[in-house]
Design an enzyme around this catalytic site. Sequence first.
Site, mmCIF file in Angstrom:
data_model
loop_
_atom_site.group_PDB
_atom_site.id
_atom_site.type_symbol
_atom_site.label_atom_id
_atom_site.label_comp_id
_atom_site.label_asym_id
_atom_site.label_seq_id
_atom_site.Cartn_x
_atom_site.Cartn_y
_atom_site.Cartn_z
ATOM 1 N N GLY A 1 0.857 -1.193 0.000
ATOM 2 C CA GLY A 1 0.000 0.000 0.000
ATOM 3 C C GLY A 1 0.887 1.235 0.000
ATOM 4 N NE ARG A 2 -2.909 4.835 1.482
ATOM 5 C CZ ARG A 2 -4.227 4.920 1.588
ATOM 6 N NH1 ARG A 2 -4.867 5.921 1.036
ATOM 7 N NH2 ARG A 2 -4.921 4.017 2.261
ATOM 8 C CB ILE A 3 3.186 2.409 4.742
ATOM 9 C CG1 ILE A 3 2.231 3.426 5.389
ATOM 10 C CG2 ILE A 3 4.450 2.277 5.565
ATOM 11 C CD1 ILE A 3 1.639 2.981 6.718
ATOM 12 N NE ARG B 1 -6.699 -9.851 -1.868
ATOM 13 C CZ ARG B 1 -7.897 -9.626 -1.339
ATOM 14 N NH1 ARG B 1 -8.531 -10.603 -0.726
ATOM 15 N NH2 ARG B 1 -8.457 -8.444 -1.399
ATOM 16 C CB ALA C 1 1.747 -4.343 9.528
ATOM 17 N NE ARG C 2 -3.079 -2.595 13.888
ATOM 18 C CZ ARG C 2 -2.622 -1.370 13.600
ATOM 19 N NH1 ARG C 2 -1.325 -1.144 13.507
ATOM 20 N NH2 ARG C 2 -3.456 -0.367 13.444
ATOM 21 C CD GLU D 1 0.577 -3.301 19.798
ATOM 22 O OE1 GLU D 1 1.515 -3.743 19.089
ATOM 23 O OE2 GLU D 1 0.041 -2.187 19.604
ATOM 24 C CG HIS E 1 1.798 0.284 17.751
ATOM 25 N ND1 HIS E 1 0.783 -0.623 17.664
ATOM 26 C CD2 HIS E 1 1.672 1.048 16.641
ATOM 27 C CE1 HIS E 1 0.081 -0.421 16.563
ATOM 28 N NE2 HIS E 1 0.615 0.605 15.911
ATOM 29 N N GLY F 1 5.297 3.697 15.078
ATOM 30 C CA GLY F 1 5.571 3.911 13.652
ATOM 31 C C GLY F 1 5.191 5.291 13.156
HETATM 32 C C1 8YV Z 1 -1.475 4.680 15.157
HETATM 33 C C2 8YV Z 1 -1.119 2.686 13.576
HETATM 34 O O1 8YV Z 1 -0.693 5.411 15.989
HETATM 35 O O2 8YV Z 1 -2.175 4.014 11.973
HETATM 36 C C3 8YV Z 1 -2.011 2.892 12.420
HETATM 37 O O3 8YV Z 1 -2.559 1.892 11.929
HETATM 38 O O4 8YV Z 1 -0.811 1.612 13.926
HETATM 39 C C4 8YV Z 1 -0.551 3.859 14.309
HETATM 40 O O5 8YV Z 1 0.015 4.718 13.383
HETATM 41 C C5 8YV Z 1 -2.492 3.933 15.932
HETATM 42 O O6 8YV Z 1 -3.389 3.297 15.098
HETATM 43 C C6 8YV Z 1 -3.221 4.862 16.904
HETATM 44 O O7 8YV Z 1 -4.554 4.490 17.069
#
Ligand code: 8YV
Length: 338
Positions: free
Chosen positions: A158-160, A181, A241-242, A271, A289, A291
Amino acid sequence: MPEARPRVWVSQPLFGDIIAGLDEHFEVDDTREVTAWSPAQVARKLADADGALVTLNERVGAAEIADAPRLRAVANVGVGYDNLDVAALRARDIVATNTPDVLTETTADMGFALLMAAARRITEGERWLRDGRWTQWSFDTLLGHDVHSTTLGILGMGRIGQGIARRGALGFGMRVLYHNRSRLPDRIERNSRAAWVDLDTLLRAADHLVLVLPYSAATRHLIDAAALAKMKPTATLTNIARGGLVDEDALADALSAGRLAAAALDVFEGEPAVNPRLLALRNVVLTPHVGSASLATRRAMATLAVDNLVAALGRGPRAGDPPTPIAATATGATTAKR
Ligand code: 8YV
């Protein structure tokens, strides 16, 4: 009688001056201290709310909205929205929004920083130095792996992902491969200097693999023992990401057995708890977390979330402007959404 103003709940402290923008349109129930809301507390807060501004800490699903008859909009502060049950919200005609774009470059910066920290053993070196173990310079201290001119693998383009690809190709002369995908249009591939490959090829070819794909039931533990076994023993794995994308025990096994050189993790399955096996390893970089955590970007995210809530509830100068709705196809193994 004047029309009653809609009520909105703001689940965590954000920037006071930005959240104040809600006051002119709504009765605001804000939160002054970082709070670990239980699902029952979230449900209670939503019960008399017309809108809510939430973060990844708050899960909003069918149970949480069951007794929230007035709820019309949930604005997520973040691009990832696995904390929202989008289908359940849609079934109730509740608008769900997120904050894409404003965090792309900041999060790509962080992905690259983590990749480099893992490859060049930066945090490991700092700990070693601070522990007083640097008693004599030696030629083979903390030998790492090159970043420049190697193969960068990006999972989830995606964009990131595209931002990381540009950094790798233009800044570090890397060959960039990605898996998604669906293959991206030629124009985006050209701009990102990236070539699509299947997942198996990506895992085998990458010297540095970065995860930037959405998390869903379909992508849980996509990086498991079998996937890790396909990677080069000299490779690094970075996850911004997650956490649930990675089987953390399998990762700990691979890192401790020398089947993977290093990892850098900004996200964790449970987390803020971190798997103790990862905490015990020297060849893993761990960050909490963060990012998107530059001041400018966090302000931009809060501003966009506020604008989204105002627009979704049809208030203020931007009434009627479209909010940033979450895309229609919310799930899928490696669909670009970030
Ligand atoms: C956020 C993130 O800080 O944007 C996302 O998906 O994981 C982080 O950049 C987080 O979601 C805050 O709610």
